[in-house]
Design a protein around this motif. Structure first.
Motif, PDB file in Angstrom:
ATOM      1  N   GLU A 111      38.317  36.178  43.190  1.00  0.00           N
ATOM      2  CA  GLU A 111      39.632  36.637  43.688  1.00  0.00           C
ATOM      3  C   GLU A 111      40.709  35.583  43.472  1.00  0.00           C
ATOM      4  OE1 GLU A 111      36.425  38.902  45.284  1.00  0.00           O
ATOM      5  OE2 GLU A 111      36.799  36.750  45.400  1.00  0.00           O
ATOM      6  N   ASP A 112      40.344  34.298  43.650  1.00  0.00           N
ATOM      7  CA  ASP A 112      41.308  33.214  43.412  1.00  0.00           C
ATOM      8  C   ASP A 112      41.749  33.183  41.961  1.00  0.00           C
ATOM      9  OD1 ASP A 112      41.183  32.359  46.052  1.00  0.00           O
ATOM     10  OD2 ASP A 112      39.516  30.995  45.667  1.00  0.00           O
ATOM     11  N   ILE A 113      40.782  33.336  41.060  1.00  0.00           N
ATOM     12  CA  ILE A 113      41.092  33.320  39.626  1.00  0.00           C
ATOM     13  C   ILE A 113      41.976  34.499  39.257  1.00  0.00           C
ATOM     14  CG2 ILE A 113      40.097  33.456  37.310  1.00  0.00           C
ATOM     15  CD1 ILE A 113      37.600  32.074  38.416  1.00  0.00           C
ATOM     16  N   ALA A 114      41.661  35.668  39.814  1.00  0.00           N
ATOM     17  CA  ALA A 114      42.464  36.863  39.533  1.00  0.00           C
ATOM     18  C   ALA A 114      43.894  36.687  40.021  1.00  0.00           C
ATOM     19  CB  ALA A 114      41.827  38.088  40.200  1.00  0.00           C
ATOM     20  N   GLU A 115      44.058  36.085  41.219  1.00  0.00           N
ATOM     21  CA  GLU A 115      45.408  35.855  41.749  1.00  0.00           C
ATOM     22  C   GLU A 115      46.171  34.855  40.895  1.00  0.00           C
ATOM     23  OE1 GLU A 115      47.557  34.409  45.934  1.00  0.00           O
ATOM     24  OE2 GLU A 115      45.380  34.585  45.791  1.00  0.00           O
ATOM     25  N   ARG A 116      45.471  33.820  40.427  1.00  0.00           N
ATOM     26  CA  ARG A 116      46.129  32.802  39.600  1.00  0.00           C
ATOM     27  C   ARG A 116      46.555  33.366  38.248  1.00  0.00           C
ATOM     28  NH1 ARG A 116      43.608  29.536  36.003  1.00  0.00           N
ATOM     29  NH2 ARG A 116      41.569  29.836  36.991  1.00  0.00           N
ATOM     30  N   LEU A 117      45.736  34.251  37.683  1.00  0.00           N
ATOM     31  CA  LEU A 117      46.033  34.823  36.363  1.00  0.00           C
ATOM     32  C   LEU A 117      46.875  36.091  36.456  1.00  0.00           C
ATOM     33  CD1 LEU A 117      42.522  34.405  34.641  1.00  0.00           C
ATOM     34  CD2 LEU A 117      44.524  32.912  34.454  1.00  0.00           C
ATOM     35  N   GLY A 118      47.079  36.594  37.674  1.00  0.00           N
ATOM     36  CA  GLY A 118      47.853  37.817  37.838  1.00  0.00           C
ATOM     37  C   GLY A 118      47.154  39.031  37.286  1.00  0.00           C
ATOM     38  N   THR A 119      45.850  39.112  37.498  1.00  0.00           N
ATOM     39  CA  THR A 119      45.067  40.223  36.977  1.00  0.00           C
ATOM     40  C   THR A 119      44.162  40.758  38.068  1.00  0.00           C
ATOM     41  OG1 THR A 119      43.580  40.911  35.187  1.00  0.00           O
ATOM     42  CG2 THR A 119      43.212  38.715  36.145  1.00  0.00           C
ATOM     43  N   SER A 120      43.337  41.732  37.744  1.00  0.00           N
ATOM     44  CA  SER A 120      42.428  42.307  38.729  1.00  0.00           C
ATOM     45  C   SER A 120      41.117  41.532  38.753  1.00  0.00           C
ATOM     46  CB  SER A 120      42.147  43.776  38.396  1.00  0.00           C
ATOM     47  OG  SER A 120      41.471  43.880  37.154  1.00  0.00           O
ATOM     48  N   PRO A 121      40.434  41.490  39.911  1.00  0.00           N
ATOM     49  CA  PRO A 121      39.153  40.781  39.992  1.00  0.00           C
ATOM     50  C   PRO A 121      38.113  41.316  39.014  1.00  0.00           C
ATOM     51  CG  PRO A 121      39.985  41.254  42.192  1.00  0.00           C
ATOM     52  CD  PRO A 121      40.864  41.993  41.225  1.00  0.00           C
ATOM     53  N   GLU A 122      38.188  42.621  38.693  1.00  0.00           N
ATOM     54  CA  GLU A 122      37.210  43.220  37.783  1.00  0.00           C
ATOM     55  C   GLU A 122      37.294  42.659  36.378  1.00  0.00           C
ATOM     56  OE1 GLU A 122      39.216  44.894  39.772  1.00  0.00           O
ATOM     57  OE2 GLU A 122      37.785  45.611  41.284  1.00  0.00           O
ATOM     58  N   SER A 123      38.490  42.152  35.992  1.00  0.00           N
ATOM     59  CA  SER A 123      38.671  41.640  34.635  1.00  0.00           C
ATOM     60  C   SER A 123      38.326  40.153  34.507  1.00  0.00           C
ATOM     61  CB  SER A 123      40.121  41.861  34.188  1.00  0.00           C
ATOM     62  OG  SER A 123      41.020  41.154  35.034  1.00  0.00           O
ATOM     63  N   VAL A 124      37.940  39.513  35.613  1.00  0.00           N
ATOM     64  CA  VAL A 124      37.603  38.086  35.592  1.00  0.00           C
ATOM     65  C   VAL A 124      36.129  37.911  35.253  1.00  0.00           C
ATOM     66  CG1 VAL A 124      37.441  35.981  36.992  1.00  0.00           C
ATOM     67  CG2 VAL A 124      39.385  37.513  37.269  1.00  0.00           C
TER      68      VAL A 124
END
Length: 337
Positions: A270-283
């Motif tokens: 979730e942290d990575i998704a927030e940092r990249l501005g994307t959805s958690p599913e795409s991380v």
């Protein structure tokens, strides 16, 4: 029971009109009676007073009494030429001062962050809205709304949503490791819910919609000062530290970061998704070193093995007493892994 009335009776109840709305005189009278449409704010407290309360209020006073006693014992033992004892009393007093100051500044920092978060949420709530008054349409601030105002809403208009604003506040406070509590009220019929009525919070045998939001409160039980270093020492010794808590995942993550259970620089999906501005599913899950698992998602032994293999820092949140007991009793065999 407003929702049960037809429009004509509703207009009559609030002494308003669909086409002309309220008059300026009515608005003035209602503002005097009810006040502005905002949450009441506590009287501001200066930073110096807050710091003083943390230093000398509550349990902190006990620390300072102990410090004074140790220094008195140091002076007494020095006067009796007992040098070994005097050094011990001196160091104990100094260590207590260091520990107390660390606790004070940590709690003061947490309170300051909470205050700034709540201030930002309050500012975010201030919006403009279109109402009908004196037969004319006017843009007013939401805090100037009164009971009986006719609001015109068009497609695409932004409507104040306290539910979303509460949720945002909950998440922001949770990041600080705080528990946020929302308070609402609803007038219930005494005939349907008489004195002694047995309310069931599991099956909801009472209304849970159309509540009036009263306010928000946050509280925190800060970890001991020595906990972060202890966690780091355990990890340096090859001990894997896993956190189990009944707190909300957001609060659990904030506490885990404050205690180094999730170390600095480690990110969840979730942290990575927030940092990249994307959805958690795409991380890519392999990019995350830490994870926060909801108790409802706690699977069987095979899934536990996968978590232990893939993540170095694990937090289980919203775990109930039964799940904790199963873990301690060895159902998942986590302790031996």
């Amino acid at each position: 029971d407003d929702h049960r009335l037809n429009l004509a009776d509703l207009y009559q109840r609030y002494n308003t009109d669909r086409d002309t709305g309220l008059t300026d005189a009515q608005v003035k009278e209602l503002l005097i009676r009810d006040g502005p449409n905002i949450l009441s704010q506590p009287k501001p407290i200066s930073k110096s007073v807050k710091l003083y309360r943390h230093l000398f209020g509550g349990f902190s006073l006990v620390f300072w009494i102990c410090v004074i006693i140790y220094f008195i014992m140091y002076g007494f033992s020095t006067a009796t030429h007992d040098e070994n004892a005097s050094i011990s009393y001196l160091w104990l007093g100094i260590m207590l001062i260091i520990e107390e100051l660390a606790i004070v500044f940590f709690s003061y920092y947490q309170e300051s962050k909470s205050s700034s978060t709540m201030a930002s949420i309050t500012k975010m709530a201030s919006q403009q809205i279109l109402v009908i008054r004196n037969g004319e349409k006017n843009q007013i601030n939401t805090e100037d709304l009164v009971v009986g105002d006719i609001i015109e809403v068009k497609s695409g208009d932004s409507i104040p949503d306290w539910r979303n604003q509460f949720n945002n506040a909950y998440l922001e406070l949770g990041k600080l490791g705080e528990r946020a509590l929302g308070f609402c009220e609803l007038q219930l019929s005494s005939s349907e819910y008489p004195y002694g009525y047995s309310f069931n919070i599991n099956e909801y045998n009472f209304p849970v919609n159309n509540l009036r939001f009263l306010g928000l409160m946050a509280m925190i039980n800060p970890p001991k000062v020595a906990v972060p270093n202890t966690i780091m020492n355990c990890r340096s010794a090859g001990i894997k530290v896993i956190m189990f808590t009944g707190d909300h995942p957001c609060t659990a993550k904030g506490t885990a970061r404050a205690t180094n259970i999730i170390s600095e620089g480690s990110e969840t999906i979730e942290d990575i998704a927030e940092r990249l501005g994307t959805s958690p599913e795409s991380v890519n899950p392999n990019d995350a070193k830490a994870c926060v698992i909801h108790g409802n998602d706690l699977g069987g032994p095979a899934e536990i093995d996968e978590l232990l293999r893939d993540y170095t820092e694990i937090v289980f949140a919203r775990t109930d007493p039964k799940q904790k007991a199963c873990i301690v009793e060895g159902k998942y065999n986590i302790i031996n892994k």
